[in-house]
Design a protein around this motif. Structure first.
Motif, PDB file in Angstrom:
ATOM      1  N   VAL A 289     -26.991   6.045 -44.752  1.00 38.46           N
ATOM      2  CA  VAL A 289     -27.252   5.931 -46.192  1.00 38.46           C
ATOM      3  C   VAL A 289     -26.950   7.288 -46.823  1.00 38.46           C
TER       4      VAL A 289
ATOM      5  N   PHE B  81     -37.908   5.544 -38.510  1.00 37.51           N
ATOM      6  CA  PHE B  81     -37.284   4.553 -39.400  1.00 37.51           C
ATOM      7  C   PHE B  81     -37.095   3.227 -38.663  1.00 37.51           C
TER       8      PHE B  81
ATOM      9  N   ARG C 192     -35.289  12.023 -35.289  1.00 35.55           N
ATOM     10  CA  ARG C 192     -35.390  11.880 -36.759  1.00 35.55           C
ATOM     11  C   ARG C 192     -35.348  10.424 -37.192  1.00 35.55           C
TER      12      ARG C 192
ATOM     13  N   GLY D 163     -35.225   2.215 -49.716  1.00 34.18           N
ATOM     14  CA  GLY D 163     -35.171   0.851 -49.175  1.00 34.18           C
ATOM     15  C   GLY D 163     -33.789   0.367 -48.771  1.00 34.18           C
TER      16      GLY D 163
ATOM     17  N   SER E 162     -29.641   3.146 -31.045  1.00 37.71           N
ATOM     18  CA  SER E 162     -29.866   4.427 -30.362  1.00 37.71           C
ATOM     19  C   SER E 162     -30.459   5.393 -31.367  1.00 37.71           C
TER      20      SER E 162
ATOM     21  N   LEU F  44     -29.835   8.977 -51.683  1.00 32.69           N
ATOM     22  CA  LEU F  44     -30.473   7.665 -51.886  1.00 32.69           C
ATOM     23  C   LEU F  44     -31.457   7.316 -50.775  1.00 32.69           C
ATOM     24  N   TRP F  45     -31.790   8.289 -49.910  1.00 35.05           N
ATOM     25  CA  TRP F  45     -32.755   8.032 -48.841  1.00 35.05           C
ATOM     26  C   TRP F  45     -34.113   7.660 -49.438  1.00 35.05           C
TER      27      TRP F  45
HETATM   28  C1  LIG Z   1     -32.224   6.709 -41.179  1.00 34.90           C
HETATM   29  C2  LIG Z   1     -31.711   6.247 -42.570  1.00 34.90           C
HETATM   30  C3  LIG Z   1     -30.639   5.171 -42.345  1.00 34.90           C
HETATM   31  C4  LIG Z   1     -32.890   5.644 -43.357  1.00 34.90           C
HETATM   32  O1  LIG Z   1     -32.387   5.086 -44.572  1.00 34.90           O
HETATM   33  P1  LIG Z   1     -33.323   4.922 -45.884  1.00 34.90           P
HETATM   34  O2  LIG Z   1     -32.549   4.162 -46.894  1.00 34.90           O
HETATM   35  O3  LIG Z   1     -33.861   6.240 -46.266  1.00 34.90           O
HETATM   36  O4  LIG Z   1     -34.517   4.028 -45.290  1.00 34.90           O
HETATM   37  P2  LIG Z   1     -35.540   3.099 -46.107  1.00 34.90           P
HETATM   38  O5  LIG Z   1     -35.816   3.708 -47.429  1.00 34.90           O
HETATM   39  O6  LIG Z   1     -35.039   1.694 -46.093  1.00 34.90           O
HETATM   40  O7  LIG Z   1     -36.841   3.223 -45.207  1.00 34.90           O
HETATM   41  C5  LIG Z   1     -37.474   2.127 -44.525  1.00 34.90           C
HETATM   42  C6  LIG Z   1     -38.828   2.636 -43.991  1.00 34.90           C
HETATM   43  O8  LIG Z   1     -38.586   3.688 -43.061  1.00 34.90           O
HETATM   44  C7  LIG Z   1     -39.232   4.887 -43.500  1.00 34.90           C
HETATM   45  N1  LIG Z   1     -38.361   6.009 -43.173  1.00 34.90           N
HETATM   46  C8  LIG Z   1     -37.062   6.210 -43.565  1.00 34.90           C
HETATM   47  N2  LIG Z   1     -36.609   7.358 -43.053  1.00 34.90           N
HETATM   48  C9  LIG Z   1     -37.628   7.898 -42.351  1.00 34.90           C
HETATM   49  C10 LIG Z   1     -37.770   9.103 -41.589  1.00 34.90           C
HETATM   50  N3  LIG Z   1     -36.762   9.972 -41.441  1.00 34.90           N
HETATM   51  N4  LIG Z   1     -38.971   9.353 -40.996  1.00 34.90           N
HETATM   52  C11 LIG Z   1     -40.005   8.494 -41.121  1.00 34.90           C
HETATM   53  N5  LIG Z   1     -39.928   7.318 -41.822  1.00 34.90           N
HETATM   54  C12 LIG Z   1     -38.753   7.040 -42.415  1.00 34.90           C
HETATM   55  C13 LIG Z   1     -39.398   4.716 -45.001  1.00 34.90           C
HETATM   56  O9  LIG Z   1     -40.440   5.507 -45.515  1.00 34.90           O
HETATM   57  C14 LIG Z   1     -39.692   3.227 -45.098  1.00 34.90           C
HETATM   58  O10 LIG Z   1     -41.046   2.995 -44.736  1.00 34.90           O
HETATM   59  P3  LIG Z   1     -42.001   2.043 -45.637  1.00 34.90           P
HETATM   60  O11 LIG Z   1     -41.406   0.671 -45.543  1.00 34.90           O
HETATM   61  O12 LIG Z   1     -43.347   2.166 -45.013  1.00 34.90           O
HETATM   62  O13 LIG Z   1     -41.915   2.573 -47.039  1.00 34.90           O
HETATM   63  C15 LIG Z   1     -31.138   7.436 -43.389  1.00 34.90           C
HETATM   64  O14 LIG Z   1     -32.099   8.456 -43.423  1.00 34.90           O
HETATM   65  C16 LIG Z   1     -29.839   7.997 -42.820  1.00 34.90           C
HETATM   66  O15 LIG Z   1     -28.737   7.530 -43.160  1.00 34.90           O
HETATM   67  N6  LIG Z   1     -29.942   9.042 -41.981  1.00 34.90           N
HETATM   68  C17 LIG Z   1     -28.768   9.700 -41.400  1.00 34.90           C
HETATM   69  C18 LIG Z   1     -28.056   8.824 -40.405  1.00 34.90           C
HETATM   70  C19 LIG Z   1     -28.941   8.319 -39.313  1.00 34.90           C
HETATM   71  O16 LIG Z   1     -29.712   9.056 -38.718  1.00 34.90           O
HETATM   72  N7  LIG Z   1     -28.793   6.994 -39.015  1.00 34.90           N
HETATM   73  C20 LIG Z   1     -29.565   6.321 -37.990  1.00 34.90           C
HETATM   74  C21 LIG Z   1     -29.147   6.534 -36.595  1.00 34.90           C
HETATM   75  S1  LIG Z   1     -27.543   7.058 -36.260  1.00 34.90           S
END
Ligand SMILES: CC(C)(COP(=O)(O)OP(=O)(O)OC[C@H]1O[C@@H](n2cnc3c(N)ncnc32)[C@H](O)[C@@H]1OP(=O)(O)O)[C@@H](O)C(=O)NCCC(=O)NCCS
Length: 96
Positions: free
Chosen positions: A29, A69, A65, A37, A61, A33-34
């Motif tokens: 994401v 999520f 961090r 949702g 995987s 916009l993190w």
């Molecule tokens: C991980 C990632 C996809 C999360 O996307 P996002 O749009 O911020 O997630 P959401 O807003 O849909 O969050 C869903 C839930 O997870 C929680 N959450 C999201 N990121 C979190 C984090 N880093 N630590 C703890 N909780 C987290 C949110 O608070 C939410 O909880 P809630 O339902 O209780 O409110 C985004 O941070 C990202 O793209 N990170 C970099 C790439 C990455 O690591 N991808 C995953 C593995 S390769």
């Protein structure tokens, strides 16, 4: 793919495996916009798509961090891998 005001905001990829599961690559994401949702929506869309492909579970995987999520999105730890980038937790979500 998820769009926000016409621009790409995030994406996820589902890759079917020979063992009946499907791998979830991403989601990714846009950092601005993190925590809005979008990541959860991408996971739910990926789960629906994997079900259509008749996968029995979705496997991700996670690093330290992203693991919280995935846990919020219904994944449970299913193993550990050591990689050159550090430890990875394999996380799984059933699709029944
Ligand atoms: C991980 C990632 C996809 C999360 O996307 P996002 O749009 O911020 O997630 P959401 O807003 O849909 O969050 C869903 C839930 O997870 C929680 N959450 C999201 N990121 C979190 C984090 N880093 N630590 C703890 N909780 C987290 C949110 O608070 C939410 O909880 P809630 O339902 O209780 O409110 C985004 O941070 C990202 O793209 N990170 C970099 C790439 C990455 O690591 N991808 C995953 C593995 S390769």
């Amino acid at each position: 793919m998820f769009e926000h005001w016409g621009a790409l905001a995030g994406f996820a990829v589902v890759v079917p495996r020979d063992d009946g599961a499907a791998d979830l690559d991403g989601p990714f994401v846009e950092p601005d916009l993190w925590r809005a949702g979008i990541g959860r929506k991408l996971v739910e869309e990926a789960a629906q798509f994997a079900k259509v492909l008749e996968a029995r579970e979705l496997v991700a995987s996670a690093n330290s961090r992203s693991a919280p999520f995935y846990a919020k999105c219904g994944f449970k730890p299913a193993g550990q891998l050591e990689t050159s980038h550090g430890p990875i937790t394999v996380m799984s979500r059933p699709l029944s």
